[in-house]
Motif scaffolding. Structure first.
Motif, PDB file in Angstrom:
ATOM      1  N   ASN A  57      30.054  19.537  43.306  1.00  0.00           N
ATOM      2  CA  ASN A  57      29.371  18.514  44.108  1.00  0.00           C
ATOM      3  C   ASN A  57      30.238  17.995  45.248  1.00  0.00           C
ATOM      4  O   ASN A  57      30.197  16.803  45.575  1.00  0.00           O
ATOM      5  CB  ASN A  57      28.929  17.339  43.241  1.00  0.00           C
ATOM      6  N   VAL A  58      31.021  18.853  45.842  1.00  0.00           N
ATOM      7  CA  VAL A  58      31.879  18.464  46.970  1.00  0.00           C
ATOM      8  C   VAL A  58      31.157  18.810  48.262  1.00  0.00           C
ATOM      9  O   VAL A  58      30.822  19.969  48.505  1.00  0.00           O
ATOM     10  CB  VAL A  58      33.242  19.181  46.903  1.00  0.00           C
ATOM     11  N   LYS A  59      30.934  17.811  49.091  1.00  0.00           N
ATOM     12  CA  LYS A  59      30.145  18.022  50.309  1.00  0.00           C
ATOM     13  C   LYS A  59      30.954  18.660  51.427  1.00  0.00           C
ATOM     14  O   LYS A  59      30.453  19.517  52.154  1.00  0.00           O
ATOM     15  CB  LYS A  59      29.572  16.690  50.788  1.00  0.00           C
TER      16      LYS A  59
ATOM     17  N   TYR B  80      31.734  10.617  49.040  1.00  0.00           N
ATOM     18  CA  TYR B  80      30.760  10.915  47.993  1.00  0.00           C
ATOM     19  C   TYR B  80      31.418  10.840  46.618  1.00  0.00           C
ATOM     20  O   TYR B  80      32.602  11.134  46.462  1.00  0.00           O
ATOM     21  CB  TYR B  80      30.170  12.318  48.186  1.00  0.00           C
TER      22      TYR B  80
ATOM     23  N   THR C 241      31.445  11.894  42.381  1.00  0.00           N
ATOM     24  CA  THR C 241      31.408  13.184  41.681  1.00  0.00           C
ATOM     25  C   THR C 241      29.987  13.646  41.375  1.00  0.00           C
ATOM     26  O   THR C 241      29.758  14.845  41.188  1.00  0.00           O
ATOM     27  CB  THR C 241      32.207  13.110  40.372  1.00  0.00           C
TER      28      THR C 241
ATOM     29  N   GLY D 219      27.603  13.427  43.489  1.00  0.00           N
ATOM     30  CA  GLY D 219      27.002  13.799  44.758  1.00  0.00           C
ATOM     31  C   GLY D 219      26.380  12.652  45.526  1.00  0.00           C
ATOM     32  O   GLY D 219      25.887  12.846  46.636  1.00  0.00           O
TER      33      GLY D 219
ATOM     34  N   SER E  83      35.096  13.728  48.536  1.00  0.00           N
ATOM     35  CA  SER E  83      34.590  13.690  47.167  1.00  0.00           C
ATOM     36  C   SER E  83      35.625  13.053  46.254  1.00  0.00           C
ATOM     37  O   SER E  83      36.830  13.180  46.487  1.00  0.00           O
ATOM     38  CB  SER E  83      34.290  15.114  46.669  1.00  0.00           C
TER      39      SER E  83
END
Length: 396
Positions: free
Chosen positions: A62-64, A255, A257, A259, A367
């Motif tokens: 979930n890393v943007k 963000y 973890t 998301g 993140s």
């Protein structure tokens, strides 16, 4: 698990000389592709080292957005960004996107602080109250009648509390430095006070770093941002480093973890020295290269060899690592690397550099998940064959 290998196309490349993007050699392109497809944790389940793809891991964790700069032979060999600065706004991350450096701010702060030492304005081993003018540290019984020195502050050996800071929503009332140090509203952290006697052990204290920030401004007579720009950022050509940002700039949103985006996009950190720096991996890589060269007496853009060496001289031990002045000498399987990592609300980052071989890496993400940045560091170390950095451990 079958690993799908994907050739990734760079959004943009900016080279260390600050010129416009240039065509990369096929050899470097190949290294970038290998880095993008060689991610691995340090502790591995099973008996085979995996080679994960960066885009797949970004999705999994979930890393943007991610931004990377790789140092090789004392130069920034390549820099590249992936994903989004802000997913909802459809703003892609690029190599000039500003991320919060979080606790890496401390290592940059120490460079500016030691500049005052070189100027003869501060003695690292004198009582901090000698230099504090707008506030004095209130010694209490826990300090055991021992003085706290600037050397203690920068090496986390001052015996002080307040390890870190949560930041402030952008609509909140922001405290000044004295309110932060005394834990007075609108500060949202406790007062910075002794928790044990100084000089005996490592106790990570962002609060102590904030005291160093006040010493710097009280002693120099200049605003913190002004001093750091003139004495550190300008000499190193860190043109994308600052402590105050706004929505007109190319800044990343933080963000969690899961998301979800940080309310208001990001928190503000008036604790500039401890957590407030906005920057890019390239700018931090410029700082790291200067450290490497100054340690060898080959550059003195900010500090000459004598003072850079003192900055890297250990003061206290922490597990297998050593803590110097704003610098961690991280023990990796028999070799020391200089290091500082960081984590703010919605941001994490990591930096590792060789002490004597001219290589390193900086990874910044928007993140709270730390796993990806560490896997990227491992991948760079694998591809560039760093000495003893990536030695995986296997668990069944």
């Amino acid at each position: 698990m079958k690993v799908i290998r994907i050739v990734l196309i760079s959004f943009s490349i900016a080279l260390s000389n600050g010129l416009s993007a240039q065509k990369l050699s096929e050899e470097i392109k190949h290294k970038i592709e290998k880095v993008e497809n060689s991610l691995s944790p340090s502790v591995i389940s099973g008996n085979k080292v995996p080679s994960y793809n960066i885009l797949e891991r970004m999705k999994e964790f979930n890393v943007k957005g991610v931004s990377i700069a790789v140092i090789n032979n004392y130069t920034i060999e390549w820099a590249k960004a992936y994903g989004y600065a802000d997913e909802e706004e459809n703003r892609k991350a690029d190599v000039n996107t500003l991320f919060q450096a979080a606790s890496i701010s401390k290592t940059i702060n120490s460079l500016g602080f030691i500049k005052l030492v070189q100027m003869g304005k501060i003695d690292l081993d004198q009582d901090i109250n000698t230099y504090l003018k707008s506030w004095k540290f209130p010694y209490e019984g826990l300090s055991k009648n021992k003085i706290i020195t600037s050397r203690n502050l920068l090496s986390h050996s001052a015996g002080l509390g307040v390890s870190g800071f949560g930041g402030y929503e952008r609509t909140a009332e922001i405290p000044d430095i004295v309110e932060i140090l005394d834990g007075i509203f609108p500060a949202n952290s406790k007062a910075v006070r002794s928790v044990k006697e100084p000089g005996i052990a490592f106790d990570y204290s962002g609060g102590g770093t904030v005291i160093s920030q006040l010493i710097l401004t009280d002693t120099s007579g200049r605003e913190y941002e002004e001093f750091m720009k003139k004495e550190v950022f300008d000499p190193l050509q860190m043109t994308h480093s600052m402590y105050s940002v706004n929505d007109t700039l190319n800044v990343a949103s933080g963000y969690y973890t899961d998301g979800k985006k940080v309310k208001g996009k990001y928190h503000l950190y008036p604790e500039y020295a401890a957590a407030g720096l906005w920057t890019t991996p390239e700018d931090l890589a410029k700082y790291m290269i200067e450290c490497q060269l100054a340690l060898q007496g080959k550059s003195e853009k900010v500090l000459p060899h004598k003072y850079m060496k003192e900055r890297f001289t250990p003061v206290v031990n922490y597990n297998e690592s050593k803590v110097a002045l704003g610098v961690f000498l991280r023990y990796k399987n028999g070799v020391y690397y200089f290091n500082h990592n960081g984590g703010n609300e919605g941001f994490t980052c990591a930096s590792y550099g060789s002490l004597d071989k001219g290589y390193g890496v900086v990874v910044m993400t928007n993140s709270n998940n730390q796993a990806l940045m560490l896997e990227i560091c491992n991948s760079v170390a694998r591809v560039y064959d760093w000495d003893h950095f990536f030695v995986p451990r296997f668990s069944q």
